[in-house]
Design an enzyme around this catalytic site. Sequence first.
Site, short mmCIF file in Angstrom:
data_model
loop_
_atom_site.label_atom_id
_atom_site.label_comp_id
_atom_site.label_asym_id
_atom_site.label_seq_id
_atom_site.Cartn_x
_atom_site.Cartn_y
_atom_site.Cartn_z
N HIS A 245 23.14 -14.78 -63.56
CA HIS A 245 21.90 -15.79 -63.24
C HIS A 245 21.22 -15.68 -61.84
O HIS A 245 21.26 -16.43 -61.14
CB HIS A 245 22.19 -17.20 -63.39
CG HIS A 245 22.56 -17.46 -65.11
ND1 HIS A 245 23.98 -17.62 -65.42
CD2 HIS A 245 21.82 -18.06 -65.88
CE1 HIS A 245 23.80 -17.81 -66.58
NE2 HIS A 245 22.64 -18.14 -67.19
N ASN A 246 20.66 -14.40 -61.68
CA ASN A 246 20.27 -13.95 -60.44
C ASN A 246 18.75 -13.73 -60.69
O ASN A 246 18.09 -14.12 -61.56
CB ASN A 246 20.93 -12.93 -59.85
CG ASN A 246 21.13 -11.76 -60.91
OD1 ASN A 246 20.20 -11.66 -61.68
ND2 ASN A 246 22.29 -11.23 -61.06
N ASN A 248 17.14 -10.99 -60.71
CA ASN A 248 16.68 -9.89 -61.67
C ASN A 248 16.73 -10.67 -63.11
O ASN A 248 16.05 -10.10 -63.87
CB ASN A 248 17.95 -8.94 -61.66
CG ASN A 248 17.60 -7.53 -62.03
OD1 ASN A 248 16.68 -7.41 -62.68
ND2 ASN A 248 18.22 -6.57 -61.86
#
Length: 529
Positions: A245-246, A248
């Site tokens: 969950h970043n 990206n």
Amino acid sequence: MATKVIYFTVGGRPEQAEFRSDSELEDVRECFRAAAEAGPNDILKLYNTKGNIVNISPKLEANRPDSRYKLQVVAATCNGPTASELGFDVNGMERRLEDLERKILVESGETPPLVFEMRKKVESFREKLESVEHLSWLGLFKDISSGTSSPFWNKKGKARKSLEHCKLVHDRFKKMSAVQVTEDVRFHLRKPTFDNWQWDDAEMLLLLQQMYIELELLTKFNIEMPVLQQFLYEVYRHYNQIPFHNFNHAFCVTQMMYGLIWLCEVWEKLSDVEILIMLTSALCHDLDHPGYNNAYQVNARTELALRYNDISPLENHHCAIAFEILEKPDCNIFRNLSVENFKKVREGMIRCILATDMARHNEILGKFKGLIPEFDFSNKEHREQLMMILMKVSDISNEARPMDVAEPWLDCLLKEFFNQSDVEKLEGLPVTPFMDREKVTKPSSQTGFIQFVLLPLFEAAACIFPEMQPHIIQPVRDALQYYKDMQVALEDQNKKTHNDGERNSDGVTLRSPLETEVVVGLANGHKSP
């Protein structure tokens, strides 16, 4: 009530513990803590003979002296034995520095710049230590013995990007921001097959800027370019360095939403404000995600769970962070909207981001399916439901991408899941079954999810936008077959391993620890052309 005896070793010496199966959890932990001579804040890890972490609880399986568990103690603070072995005491350094500051202030009436510089260096040193993954895993600078904190969720901002890294990305983005994106890139950016892995952070910021330009949102809503750029950068800065969950992931969700808008020519059905809501919601939908899901937040009684009364704590937090960013004048891309339009945008973003809570999946999908037979684009409620569905589709759309793009994302997701289940075991919390590394494989994690979550959702959306059928739904069906084939290959390999009686050095039949590697190797022969 019968008692059970647990045999284990700690520090190389044999120990045993006896307790009743109805004993309190804390009593059992205290028994092991006493045997290990551990402090109240130290972390205890218990391993079985396979080397896997097991939960210390009254339900712990009884064993025999020849199958002892292994108990390990990890220091929970930077004053513990592990930190001492590494040769530093950051808390002590900070205390001495504070004493020095007070003394200088009393004697001279002001603090010289040299002291400020010293404090900055100490804080930087602590931040670097906390950002090193293996030190964090050893337990340094985190207290996960308490049920009210999360390893990545505290005031120290663990998993945050460093200021130096953010500055480099910001400077590169600003230098690139005037670059004309080529026609070829613009074409592929509109496709659901877009490959995110070949772009770095600054380039993805540039591509996000291009999405707002291509949809003419800057001209339609009088968004100044410097404000858009600062907004995109602040959003980037507020995504953490966690496996899945970043930033990206946020980019991929936004790009899929952008691709759906072009694929389905959504501008012919929804208003400009609604398109602005969907694109911006996709970008902000996981802001400041700590890497631990809502179930963990609630079970661990974290600050977020307490703040939002256990109701979608993460999604509410993502919304709050988004509007905190938008409160800054130099980041507020909505500052030139009318009062009425801003109200629509705020309500719409909250609605869309809260819809990404998978606990509400059946509720939202069920309501949407009920509208399909008489769906009316002139009906405000119908459009709102469709926007939530498109948001959900974009959020969990990785399997609609080519396999060489999608499969690395599954690896990232499983890594984040396994991190959480490991911590749940350490903290004595309920372990989320689909996150347990001892029970989950790549194919087992995907087949049910695709069959019972992805396809019903995507097929419902395709009832309104048939264009999704070949470009979104068929790739997902192909992915389902891919993971079914992988599951068969894994089962065949497990049978062969069992029949051959292959054993490791401890005499234990090889199973789950090697499953991922086996699956990856076998799957290469099962990929669709």
